[in-house]
Scaffold this active site. Sequence first.
Site, mmCIF file in Angstrom:
data_model
loop_
_atom_site.group_PDB
_atom_site.id
_atom_site.type_symbol
_atom_site.label_atom_id
_atom_site.label_comp_id
_atom_site.label_asym_id
_atom_site.label_seq_id
_atom_site.Cartn_x
_atom_site.Cartn_y
_atom_site.Cartn_z
ATOM 1 N N CYS A 1 7.487 1.674 5.240
ATOM 2 C CA CYS A 1 6.596 1.882 6.393
ATOM 3 C C CYS A 1 6.707 3.286 6.973
ATOM 4 O O CYS A 1 5.766 4.075 6.907
ATOM 5 C CB CYS A 1 6.910 0.853 7.486
ATOM 6 S SG CYS A 1 6.378 -0.809 7.089
ATOM 7 N N THR B 1 0.866 -1.186 0.000
ATOM 8 C CA THR B 1 0.000 0.000 0.000
ATOM 9 C C THR B 1 0.901 1.234 0.000
ATOM 10 O O THR B 1 1.156 1.828 1.051
ATOM 11 C CB THR B 1 -0.932 0.010 1.236
ATOM 12 O OG1 THR B 1 -0.162 -0.331 2.408
ATOM 13 C CG2 THR B 1 -2.065 -0.980 1.079
ATOM 14 N N ARG C 1 13.281 0.181 -1.017
ATOM 15 C CA ARG C 1 12.010 0.892 -1.193
ATOM 16 C C ARG C 1 12.031 2.270 -0.536
ATOM 17 O O ARG C 1 12.381 2.414 0.626
ATOM 18 C CB ARG C 1 10.854 0.062 -0.628
ATOM 19 C CG ARG C 1 10.430 -1.070 -1.536
ATOM 20 C CD ARG C 1 9.358 -1.922 -0.908
ATOM 21 N NE ARG C 1 9.852 -2.706 0.216
ATOM 22 C CZ ARG C 1 9.101 -3.531 0.927
ATOM 23 N NH1 ARG C 1 7.820 -3.654 0.657
ATOM 24 N NH2 ARG C 1 9.620 -4.223 1.915
ATOM 25 N N THR D 1 -0.883 -2.343 5.371
ATOM 26 C CA THR D 1 -1.063 -1.164 6.225
ATOM 27 C C THR D 1 -1.890 -0.109 5.503
ATOM 28 O O THR D 1 -1.588 0.257 4.370
ATOM 29 C CB THR D 1 0.303 -0.561 6.603
ATOM 30 O OG1 THR D 1 1.094 -1.568 7.216
ATOM 31 C CG2 THR D 1 0.127 0.607 7.564
#
Length: 378
Positions: A214, A24, A285, A64
């Site tokens: 994250c 996500t 990432r 998430t």
Amino acid sequence: DNIIFTSSRAELSKANVFIITVPTPIDTKNIPDLSLIKKACTLVGDEISKNNSNTIPIIIFESTFYPGATEEICVPILEKYSKLKYLHENNKKSLNNNFFYCGYSPERINPGDKSKDLTNIVKITSGSTKEISKKIDNLYKSIIKAGTYNVESIKIAEAAKIIENTQRDVNIALINELSLIFKKMNIDTEKVLKAAETKWNFHSFRPGLVGGHCIGVDPYYLSHKSLELGYLPQIILSGRKINDEMSLQIATEILIKMSEKNIKISNSNILLMGFTFKENCGDTRNTKVIDLYHEFKKHKCNVDIYDPNADKKSTYKEFNVKLIDKPKKEQYDVVVILVAHNIFKKIGIKNIKSFTKKNSIIYDIKYLFSPNDVDGRI
């Protein structure tokens, strides 16, 4: 013993529990991109519509997103494509058949940390009814050695996950801001932090670049939902702004140091050591090193990136940059140590100095080496 890995949709018909774990991300404007979760819900919804067994499907989300997304975004898609109804605590008495359950159990994997794998981290669990919540909890209990923590609602589980990373992001932003203030005061931030750590309840963080899938992403999901509800989340967005701008702050300081040492900026040779978003893993990432790379390229610098932990092919495909095999001796005007890989510690400051020209700068943002051995630290 019975695990099967497949990319065949036909295998889905054999399942009655679906755990959705797709990424996500955010888009270029920092707006949540839920396209993959929507596609997954479409796929699973269509599949459970064919369910002829007496077993009620359970769809558990681990991706998430902001609190409420499971029931506001995912459930309507599942209902649309499955032609089934979502069973939850408020309607379970009125539905007799043709329904499905949902649950939420956020992932908590820590990339690069061999001691904290899936089974060794407490797992938060939840479900759309009390009974199914317990069933989902028992499912995870069967593999989670560290235990589970069952919460009262899906929204609580979603919120717990998103504040874990938001809290960390804000804390790092505070330390990043303090480091910028202390630099103007000519105070070593690392020495300040070590002194502060002597107090029992001081929570220690280090300044640096905040990337990854994250910490640099989740706060935007929470702030997006908050803005939808009419509240401007000032601390969260301020923290994001500080962390997003750290690459520019570091580049600016290094360019100033180059001018002070009479190092010509245009056509200078710069070595960036580290490209992954954190130490001792191969995950690139949302790495903020790419921002630093582009900032130096704007000033017409020649930039090499060395990171033996990162995969060369995927890095080139994703970021259009080529990682070098090894640094060249006596080649660089500037070396920037960006990630605290163990391999960089092993290389050591003596060898790193051998990569530089006589008049050069070594800038260490991770405090890997003594301040006496480098020309600058964050």
